[in-house]
Design a protein around this motif. Structure first.
Motif, short mmCIF file in Angstrom:
data_model
loop_
_atom_site.label_atom_id
_atom_site.label_comp_id
_atom_site.label_asym_id
_atom_site.label_seq_id
_atom_site.Cartn_x
_atom_site.Cartn_y
_atom_site.Cartn_z
N GLY A 60 0.83 -1.20 0.00
CA GLY A 60 0.00 0.00 0.00
C GLY A 60 0.87 1.26 0.00
O GLY A 60 0.44 2.33 -0.43
N ALA A 61 2.11 1.11 0.45
CA ALA A 61 3.05 2.24 0.45
C ALA A 61 3.36 2.71 -0.97
O ALA A 61 3.85 3.83 -1.15
CB ALA A 61 4.34 1.84 1.16
N ASN A 62 3.07 1.88 -1.97
CA ASN A 62 3.33 2.26 -3.37
C ASN A 62 2.26 3.18 -3.95
O ASN A 62 2.46 3.76 -5.02
CB ASN A 62 3.43 1.01 -4.24
CG ASN A 62 4.69 0.20 -3.96
OD1 ASN A 62 5.68 0.73 -3.47
ND2 ASN A 62 4.64 -1.09 -4.27
N VAL A 63 1.13 3.28 -3.29
CA VAL A 63 -0.01 4.01 -3.85
C VAL A 63 0.24 5.51 -3.83
O VAL A 63 0.75 6.06 -2.85
CB VAL A 63 -1.30 3.66 -3.06
CG1 VAL A 63 -2.45 4.57 -3.47
CG2 VAL A 63 -1.66 2.20 -3.30
N ASP A 64 -0.13 6.16 -4.93
CA ASP A 64 0.00 7.61 -5.05
C ASP A 64 -0.77 8.31 -3.92
O ASP A 64 -1.85 7.87 -3.53
CB ASP A 64 -0.58 8.05 -6.40
CG ASP A 64 -0.26 9.49 -6.74
OD1 ASP A 64 -0.76 10.38 -6.04
OD2 ASP A 64 0.46 9.73 -7.72
N GLN A 65 -0.22 9.40 -3.43
CA GLN A 65 -0.79 10.09 -2.30
C GLN A 65 -2.23 10.51 -2.53
O GLN A 65 -3.05 10.53 -1.61
CB GLN A 65 0.06 11.33 -1.97
CG GLN A 65 -0.23 11.93 -0.60
CD GLN A 65 0.10 10.98 0.54
OE1 GLN A 65 1.13 10.29 0.51
NE2 GLN A 65 -0.77 10.91 1.54
N ARG A 66 -2.58 10.86 -3.77
CA ARG A 66 -3.95 11.33 -4.04
C ARG A 66 -5.00 10.25 -3.82
O ARG A 66 -6.19 10.55 -3.70
CB ARG A 66 -4.05 11.86 -5.47
CG ARG A 66 -4.16 10.78 -6.54
CD ARG A 66 -4.47 11.33 -7.91
NE ARG A 66 -3.34 12.00 -8.50
CZ ARG A 66 -3.35 12.52 -9.71
NH1 ARG A 66 -4.45 12.46 -10.45
NH2 ARG A 66 -2.29 13.09 -10.22
N PHE A 67 -4.58 8.98 -3.77
CA PHE A 67 -5.53 7.88 -3.59
C PHE A 67 -5.49 7.31 -2.17
O PHE A 67 -6.10 6.28 -1.91
CB PHE A 67 -5.26 6.78 -4.61
CG PHE A 67 -5.39 7.25 -6.04
CD1 PHE A 67 -6.64 7.55 -6.56
CD2 PHE A 67 -4.27 7.43 -6.83
CE1 PHE A 67 -6.76 8.00 -7.86
CE2 PHE A 67 -4.39 7.88 -8.13
CZ PHE A 67 -5.64 8.17 -8.66
#
Length: 341
Positions: A99-106
């Motif tokens: 989950g650390a890979n997910v873009d901040q906007r999401f």
């Protein structure tokens, strides 16, 4: 203690592998190589089951289907209702470290604060796929909703909120209106379009796309990724977001409330959020990736494609659909009436 923990992890992994998992998602919405790769990596077999509309998916889960599925891919707009209806299981974030890979906007989205129940899968929009010999000039939702401008046979999407939302956009209204009169006016507009001799009815995004490709329809409401992936190289078909704008959606991965194999479900979600797998998924589907770590691995032709990653001018016209709370029964009533007539 370490030996006990190691034994527990091994036992959990063995159980997950033995049971396999079932993933429930839209048709044609995964690279078929990914489930096999996941099985090779984890030993967990994957069965894919599909649906064509969010309404169908919700109805099946509410009818007792939560025990049939492990991972359910759902659109952001229905997540609050799924949580309220207790159709989802809270995520064990320690099992989804990617989950650390997910873009901040999401992260920490309004439909699921803290990503307590979901992590993003893909994101995109809805527009019109059309035959270039039938549709000329500016692309507008009026090609569906204005009888004088309908260029030929057309297909509307069999998605309640999405179709009512674009009708509202054509009217200049709020896609998340909670006003019964406004919802009914959007329904009347869709019903009038349905009554046109040129209307081929409602279908899933893939079904509408296939009718355009086959020449049965001049245009159809489709998801942008389906269109981009399947546009013919001869230029006979094209895709555009109408000038009035459209919906901006995020499809997310969740764990079913009564998932037979929750450990396997978490492992699958974590696998999809791997940078390389995330890039593979978006490169196959031709949808935008919510995975920031995957972006450097994506094809430049996709990153530069405005149909996948819309320019700012188009992004400014896109609207997130929100949970409409007490107005939800009005939407259901209006949509039921539209489908019944």
């Amino acid at each position: 203690m370490i030996r006990t923990l190691a034994a527990f992890v091994l036992a959990t992994a063995t159980l997950a592998a033995a049971d396999g998992i079932t993933v429930y998602l839209y048709s044609e919405y995964i690279d078929p190589a990914i489930p096999a790769q996941f099985t090779t990596a984890t030993g967990i077999a994957v069965r894919i089951d599909t649906y064509e509309s969010q309404d169908d998916m919700l109805a099946k889960l509410q009818a007792g289907g939560t025990s049939a599925y492990d991972v359910v891919v759902a659109s952001d707009v229905v997540v609050p209702a799924m949580i309220a209806l207790k159709l989802l299981r809270p995520l064990d974030q320690k099992a989804v470290l990617n989950g650390a890979n997910v873009d901040q906007r999401f992260r920490d989205p309004p439909y699921d604060r803290g990503n307590a129940y979901s992590w993003p899968y893909q994101w995109g929009t809805v527009g019109l796929m059309y035959r270039t010999d039938k549709v000329k000039g500016e692309i507008s939702w009026g090609l569906l909703f204005d009888a004088a401008r309908q260029p030929g046979p057309f297909v509307m999407m069999d998605e309640m909120r999405t179709t009512l939302a674009v009708a509202q956009l054509f009217r200049g209204g709020d896609v998340n209106t909670r006003q019964p009169d406004e919802i009914k006016k959007a329904g009347q507009l869709v019903l009038a379009a349905k009554g046109s001799a040129k209307c081929l009815g409602f279908d899933g995004g893939v079904g509408g796309m296939n009718k355009v490709l086959a020449g049965e329809a001049a245009l159809a409401m489709v998801y942008n990724g389906d269109a981009v992936k399947n546009l013919p190289s001869d230029g006979s078909c094209a895709f555009a977001v109408p000038k009035e704008g459209s919906g901006l959606w995020v499809d997310v991965m969740t764990v079913s409330a009564q998932a037979p194999n929750p450990a396997g479900a978490h492992a699958f979600i974590n696998y999809i959020l791997d940078a390389k797998v995330g890039a593979q998924l978006s490169s196959f589907l031709r949808y935008a990736s919510p995975n920031a770590a995957a972006k450097p691995l994506l094809m430049k032709v996709d990153l530069d494609n405005p149909a996948i990653y819309p320019p700012t001018a188009v992004m400014d016209t896109l609207k997130y659909q929100q949970d409409v709370g007490p107005a939800a029964p009005v939407y259901d009533e209006v949509w039921t009436a539209v489908k019944a007539q």
